[in-house]
Design a protein around this motif. Structure first.
Motif, PDB file in Angstrom:
ATOM      1  N   SER A  96      -7.574   3.543  -3.998  1.00 11.44           N
ATOM      2  CA  SER A  96      -6.486   2.840  -3.317  1.00 11.44           C
ATOM      3  C   SER A  96      -5.273   2.941  -4.219  1.00 11.44           C
ATOM      4  O   SER A  96      -5.395   2.826  -5.445  1.00 11.44           O
ATOM      5  N   GLN A 123      -6.991  -8.485  -5.872  1.00 11.55           N
ATOM      6  CA  GLN A 123      -7.342  -9.166  -4.620  1.00 11.55           C
ATOM      7  C   GLN A 123      -7.930  -8.172  -3.622  1.00 11.55           C
ATOM      8  O   GLN A 123      -8.922  -8.470  -2.950  1.00 11.55           O
ATOM      9  N   ARG A 124      -7.337  -7.011  -3.535  1.00  8.48           N
ATOM     10  CA  ARG A 124      -7.820  -5.972  -2.606  1.00  8.48           C
ATOM     11  C   ARG A 124      -9.229  -5.519  -2.993  1.00  8.48           C
ATOM     12  O   ARG A 124     -10.102  -5.362  -2.132  1.00  8.48           O
ATOM     13  N   VAL A 151       0.852  -1.182   0.000  1.00  9.51           N
ATOM     14  CA  VAL A 151       0.000   0.000   0.000  1.00  9.51           C
ATOM     15  C   VAL A 151       0.895   1.242   0.000  1.00  9.51           C
ATOM     16  O   VAL A 151       1.875   1.305   0.758  1.00  9.51           O
TER      17      VAL A 151
END
Length: 187
Positions: free
Chosen positions: A60, A125-126, A8
Motif C-alpha cells: 500500500s 491504522q490501515r 492513498v
C-alpha cells in the motif's frame, strides 16, 4: 501550516513519489550511500517502479500533501518471512500479522512539520484494519533522524541487524519494531 493531509497514492502520483525519493536520498543519504550509487539513480526507472507498486501492489502506498504539494510518502505491506526472522533464522509466531514499513520519506524541505507522523499514523491504522498487529522497519544505523523518529513512536531496535552492499560500501541497518497503536512522544 497550510492544509496537510494523507491519502492513498494514485498512479498519477508516481512521478512525484519518485522525485521525492531521489531528492531525499541524494540529500539525507549523501553520507550513507556512495556518490556513484546516488548519481546512477534513474528518475524514469524509479517512476516506473512506483507506478507498478501503486497500480499493482503488493504494498500500500500513501502520500502526504500540504496544500497542492506532495511532500512525502509511505509504502508498507505484509512482511516477508525473511524480513521478520530473528538473527538465527527463527520465524516469529506473529509473522502473518507483522507489517513491513518498506519506505517512509518526507522531502527534507518539508521536514519537521508532522508529515512523517501523519503518514505513519494513517498507514498504521490501515495495516491494523487489515489484520496486522505489529510493524517493522529497517533503518540505516547512520540515519539518526529516522531512528529518532521511529523511537518517538515506540519502535526501538529489536536487536536484529543486517548489512547491505551499497555499491561496494557496507550499510548496516537496524530492524525496528513496534505496535500499530501509535503514540508520539517528545524526548
Amino acid at each position: 501550516m497550510a492544509d496537510a493531509d494523507v491519502r492513498v497514492a494514485e498512479p498519477s502520483d508516481a512521478a512525484e513519489i519518485a522525485r521525492i525519493q531521489l531528492t531525499t536520498w541524494r540529500t539525507a543519504y549523501a553520507e550513507i550511500l556512495p556518490t556513484e550509487v546516488l548519481d546512477n539513480l534513474d528518475a524514469a526507472e524509479t517512476e516506473q517502479q512506483w507506478q507498478d507498486a501503486v497500480s499493482h501492489g503488493p504494498v500500500s502506498v500513501m502520500v502526504a500533501t500540504e496544500s497542492d504539494w506532495t511532500v512525502g510518502f509511505c509504502a508498507a505491506g505484509r512482511t516477508p518471512e525473511q524480513e521478520a526472522a530473528a538473527a538465527d533464522g527463527t520465524i516469529p509466531p506473529d509473522v502473518r500479522t507483522t507489517a513491513l514499513i518498506s519506505t517512509l520519506l518526507v522531502e527534507p524541505r518539508w521536514g519537521r512539520r508532522g508529515h512523517g507522523g501523519r503518514l505513519l499514523g494513517v498507514m498504521a491504522q490501515r495495516l491494523a484494519a487489515g489484520g496486522a498487529t505489529r510493524g517493522i522497519a529497517w533503518i540505516p544505523e547512520a540515519d539518526e533522524a529516522s531512528l529518532a523518529f521511529f523511537h518517538s513512536v515506540g519502535w526501538p531496535p529489536d536487536g536484529t541487524v543486517r548489512t547491505l552492499d551499497a555499491g561496494g560500501r557496507p550499510v548496516r541497518e537496524l530492524r525496528l519494531s513496534g505496535g500499530l497503536d501509535l503514540h508520539f512522544r517528545q524526548d
